[in-house]
Design an enzyme around this catalytic site. Sequence first.
Site, PDB file in Angstrom:
ATOM      1  N   GLU A  56      22.273   8.562  -1.688  1.00 51.96           N
ATOM      2  CA  GLU A  56      23.527   9.287  -1.859  1.00 51.96           C
ATOM      3  C   GLU A  56      23.473  10.211  -3.075  1.00 51.96           C
ATOM      4  OE1 GLU A  56      24.717   5.042  -0.478  1.00 51.96           O
ATOM      5  OE2 GLU A  56      23.051   6.047  -1.505  1.00 51.96           O
ATOM      6  N   CYS A  88      26.857   3.655  -5.991  1.00 45.32           N
ATOM      7  CA  CYS A  88      26.940   4.882  -5.202  1.00 45.32           C
ATOM      8  C   CYS A  88      28.349   5.091  -4.653  1.00 45.32           C
ATOM      9  CB  CYS A  88      25.931   4.841  -4.062  1.00 45.32           C
ATOM     10  SG  CYS A  88      24.234   5.023  -4.626  1.00 45.32           S
ATOM     11  N   ALA A 168     -19.730 -17.361  17.531  1.00 44.79           N
ATOM     12  CA  ALA A 168     -19.747 -18.782  17.166  1.00 44.79           C
ATOM     13  C   ALA A 168     -20.312 -19.005  15.774  1.00 44.79           C
ATOM     14  CB  ALA A 168     -20.555 -19.574  18.196  1.00 44.79           C
ATOM     15  N   SER A 172     -18.331 -11.337  12.370  1.00 49.36           N
ATOM     16  CA  SER A 172     -17.148 -10.633  12.886  1.00 49.36           C
ATOM     17  C   SER A 172     -17.076  -9.171  12.450  1.00 49.36           C
ATOM     18  CB  SER A 172     -15.873 -11.344  12.419  1.00 49.36           C
ATOM     19  OG  SER A 172     -15.782 -11.338  11.002  1.00 49.36           O
ATOM     20  N   THR A 200     -10.767 -18.237   4.085  1.00 46.33           N
ATOM     21  CA  THR A 200     -11.129 -16.826   4.260  1.00 46.33           C
ATOM     22  C   THR A 200     -11.769 -16.274   3.002  1.00 46.33           C
ATOM     23  OG1 THR A 200      -9.381 -16.448   5.894  1.00 46.33           O
ATOM     24  CG2 THR A 200     -10.199 -14.517   4.723  1.00 46.33           C
ATOM     25  N   GLY A 312      -2.218 -19.777  12.891  1.00 47.27           N
ATOM     26  CA  GLY A 312      -1.598 -20.660  13.864  1.00 47.27           C
ATOM     27  C   GLY A 312      -0.514 -21.518  13.262  1.00 47.27           C
TER      28      GLY A 312
END
Length: 374
Positions: A56, A88, A168, A172, A200, A312
């Site tokens: 605004e 505002c 497997a 990746s 990870t 998951g």
Amino acid sequence: MWSTTDIAMMSRAIMLARRGRYTTRPNPNVGCVIIDSHGAIVGEGWHQRAGGPHAEVHAWRMAGDKARGATAYVTLEPCSHYGRTPPCAKGLIEHGLQRVVIAMTDPNPQVAGRGIFMLQDAGIEVVSGLMADEARQLNPGFLSRMERGRPYVTLKLAASLDGKTALANGESKWITGPAARQDVQRLRALNCAVITGIETVLADDPSMNVRYQELGYLQQQLGEDELIQPLRVVLDSACRMPLNARLLQLSGAVLLVSCQPYPAEFCEALPAHVQCVQLPGIDGRVDLAALLQYLGKSCNSVLVEAGATLSGAFVSCGLADQLILYQAPKILGAAGRNLLQLPPYQQLSQIPALQLIEQRKVGVDNRLTLKIGY
């Protein structure tokens, strides 16, 4: 009820609001358009950065004296409280606006209708609800934090056509193509935090930051100095984080979350940008609901980039709101690693409901955006 001018001007305000989606967090994305009595735009703006002028303010500065007697279209109820900027609603009153059209009320408890009341109390005509659904879509994270006390959670997944994330043996890199990997960088830049698990980190040693040089076309819209790096969150229930992990060496905030205290010598060796927090655990793992409640103090939206177990778990606990899947034109075979580790459902009625929101090509890969219902 709504004129063609009303719809056109609110549509423009929503378009303007989208321009701030990489730079306003944890504030919402807001756009504003001001028109005179003839329907001509005399001022417009959007919230560009947290702590800076609101939408605004940009609009009435542009309008100047033409704001008096004009109509303002705002995608979110004007604020009514003093924060890092003045209210505002008070500014709209002082600049002599005659009518204010609002897409939706602000769920922030500090506002929550008070901005509308302030305007009406000053004799300004206020109408709300125009394109409310579209306005909500501007700020799923902000609304989640205000209404549910936790961030909006997006799972980012990459898989082959047969639903595998790696061979497997764990190989990746890379299932998806370079265009998809650039898109992930832009996805990270949209979120307040990126969450991963210690497995990870130990397996891939990721950076988890946004690499500006890989943002592609977004570099034309966003300067490197405007880029806000997300908080990098690692769930490390048993305190296994190695001090030489790559993400600890890069600047930018890191949060290590465990179920038990880190050793004092480990904490003393950490760089200043790394913080440790201990949260409740369930079966030896960080309680994800407690994690989101903790992050909800400051984070609108979080991106989960993790393995099948943690991703998951977010789904199993009913805490994932959205899934973005990059599907590569590859087949990795039955022995490949699965996308998500989920409980052994016995009936179709037990499985999460997925609603496809968007599907598009990103380079050679497909990008699917799905809302998750429980």
